[in-house]
Design an enzyme around this catalytic site. Structure first.
Site, mmCIF file in Angstrom:
data_model
loop_
_atom_site.group_PDB
_atom_site.id
_atom_site.type_symbol
_atom_site.label_atom_id
_atom_site.label_comp_id
_atom_site.label_asym_id
_atom_site.label_seq_id
_atom_site.Cartn_x
_atom_site.Cartn_y
_atom_site.Cartn_z
ATOM 1 N N ASP A 53 0.848 -1.197 0.000
ATOM 2 C CA ASP A 53 0.000 0.000 0.000
ATOM 3 C C ASP A 53 0.886 1.250 0.000
ATOM 4 O OD1 ASP A 53 -2.428 -1.412 0.023
ATOM 5 O OD2 ASP A 53 -2.266 -1.726 2.188
ATOM 6 N N LYS A 71 -0.227 10.115 1.336
ATOM 7 C CA LYS A 71 -0.033 11.380 2.070
ATOM 8 C C LYS A 71 1.251 11.327 2.885
ATOM 9 C CE LYS A 71 -4.930 12.375 2.461
ATOM 10 N NZ LYS A 71 -6.111 11.931 3.193
ATOM 11 N N ARG A 119 -1.833 -8.752 -9.550
ATOM 12 C CA ARG A 119 -3.004 -7.976 -9.962
ATOM 13 C C ARG A 119 -2.655 -6.483 -10.074
ATOM 14 N NH1 ARG A 119 -8.993 -8.350 -7.328
ATOM 15 N NH2 ARG A 119 -8.837 -10.448 -8.153
ATOM 16 N N TYR A 120 -1.911 -5.968 -9.083
ATOM 17 C CA TYR A 120 -1.581 -4.538 -9.116
ATOM 18 C C TYR A 120 -0.581 -4.216 -10.209
ATOM 19 C CZ TYR A 120 -4.540 -2.961 -5.394
ATOM 20 O OH TYR A 120 -5.650 -2.605 -4.666
HETATM 21 C C1 LIG Z 1 -1.932 -2.768 -3.002
HETATM 22 S S1 LIG Z 1 -2.288 -4.396 -2.492
HETATM 23 C C2 LIG Z 1 -1.186 -5.385 -3.494
HETATM 24 C C3 LIG Z 1 -1.612 -6.822 -3.601
HETATM 25 C C4 LIG Z 1 -0.673 -7.726 -4.399
HETATM 26 N N1 LIG Z 1 0.640 -7.826 -3.788
HETATM 27 C C5 LIG Z 1 -0.537 -7.279 -5.837
HETATM 28 O O1 LIG Z 1 0.593 -6.905 -6.222
HETATM 29 O O2 LIG Z 1 -1.525 -7.355 -6.576
HETATM 30 C C6 LIG Z 1 -1.497 -4.449 -0.891
HETATM 31 C C7 LIG Z 1 -1.978 -5.597 -0.040
HETATM 32 O O3 LIG Z 1 -1.211 -5.661 1.163
HETATM 33 C C8 LIG Z 1 -2.079 -6.040 2.214
HETATM 34 N N2 LIG Z 1 -1.480 -5.600 3.479
HETATM 35 C C9 LIG Z 1 -1.264 -4.318 3.862
HETATM 36 N N3 LIG Z 1 -0.687 -4.282 5.081
HETATM 37 C C10 LIG Z 1 -0.537 -5.579 5.473
HETATM 38 C C11 LIG Z 1 -0.020 -6.190 6.652
HETATM 39 N N4 LIG Z 1 0.453 -5.456 7.661
HETATM 40 N N5 LIG Z 1 -0.030 -7.539 6.729
HETATM 41 C C12 LIG Z 1 -0.529 -8.284 5.713
HETATM 42 N N6 LIG Z 1 -1.033 -7.762 4.578
HETATM 43 C C13 LIG Z 1 -1.040 -6.430 4.457
HETATM 44 C C14 LIG Z 1 -3.386 -5.340 1.895
HETATM 45 O O4 LIG Z 1 -4.494 -5.946 2.540
HETATM 46 C C15 LIG Z 1 -3.442 -5.467 0.376
HETATM 47 O O5 LIG Z 1 -4.133 -6.615 -0.042
#
Ligand SMILES: C[S@@+](CC[C@H](N)C(=O)[O-])C[C@H]1O[C@@H](n2cnc3c(N)ncnc32)[C@H](O)[C@@H]1O
Length: 245
Positions: A144, A148, A223-224
């Protein structure tokens, strides 16, 4: 454990038992969504049943020979394809968003369960279940971005995160990072370059996208990444190696 809660998620780690109540270490460790649209009960139950075979504790004390960790696997497209491409390797997938976990398990043939563990809570709660140097590599794709400036502290890569990775990865093991968000890339590469134990190996070294190599042909996409490619947004990948500590 699958959990119903949404919103900030607090540390439950036993290692924090002695941390004073107002210490910054007690701040929330997860800020994203834990749950999406309501899922059919039978699908949910079926996934819970399969998650029993995917519990990371099945490996406690005897970790697979070549074990990787994917943090934030989303809906598991990359993780499942990775398992197809690496029949000799095992992986722990971590994802705190329950709908993503269910999607991933749905897409996973049962024959892969032996080589896979799924942890469906924030990664910060996984570390105490691992043993030092049990991992060959960590995959962190499109974490993520927290756009900001005042949210930069929520980004996954921080010096303490890299310390933890260094503790659980074998010397010579690697960290694979990818993102399409310039601010996050700058933040992450800056922290990696400053860390004493992680050394740049390949991929994006700086934020200058003109010098970013093509996505490795043998790496599954995610996916991203697919979303970014569809919008012609340049993606950085970067490989870092753990030096002997
Ligand atoms: C932007 S998505 C990217 C998903 C995937 N890696 C892709 O490239 O398509 C980021 C993912 O990280 C997960 N995530 C964020 N913080 C996390 C944490 N502390 N522990 C486990 N998962 C986390 C979110 O729920 C989200 O599904």
């Amino acid at each position: 454990m699958l959990c119903d809660g949404d919103g900030p998620h607090m540390h439950h780690s036993p290692i924090l038992g002695s941390v004073p109540e107002h210490s910054p270490l007690r701040k929330p460790v997860f800020y994203g969504r834990r749950k999406g649209r309501v899922l059919p009960k039978t699908l949910y139950q079926h996934t819970l049943d399969r998650l029993k075979n995917l519990d990371v504790n099945k490996w406690r004390g005897q970790w697979p020979k070549e074990l990787w960790l994917e943090i934030g696997f989303g809906s598991g497209e990359h993780l499942n394809q990775w398992l197809v491409q690496h029949p000799q390797r095992s992986i722990i997938g971590v994802e705190a968003f329950i709908n993503g976990v269910i999607h991933c398990v749905q897409g996973m043939p049962e024959s892969f369960e032996e080589r896979c563990a799924i942890f469906s809570d924030p990664v910060q709660e996984l570390w105490p279940s691992l043993s030092p140097s049990c991992l060959d590599g960590v995959i962190l794709f499109f974490p993520d971005p927290w756009r900001k400036r005042r949210h930069a502290g929520r980004r996954m890569v921080q010096p303490t995160f890299l310390d933890l990775c260094a503790h659980y990865v074998k010397p010579g093991g690697v960290l694979h990072f990818a993102s399409d968000h310039p601010g996050l890339i700058e933040h992450t590469l800056g922290i990696l370059h400053q860390h004493p134990h992680w050394q740049y190996i390949d991929g994006a070294r700086t934020t200058d996208s003109a010098h970013w190599p093509q996505w490795p042909a043998h790496w599954p996409s995610s996916r991203y990444r697919d979303k970014a490619v569809a919008q012609h947004i340049p993606c950085a990948f970067s490989i870092w190696q753990l030096q002997p500590i």
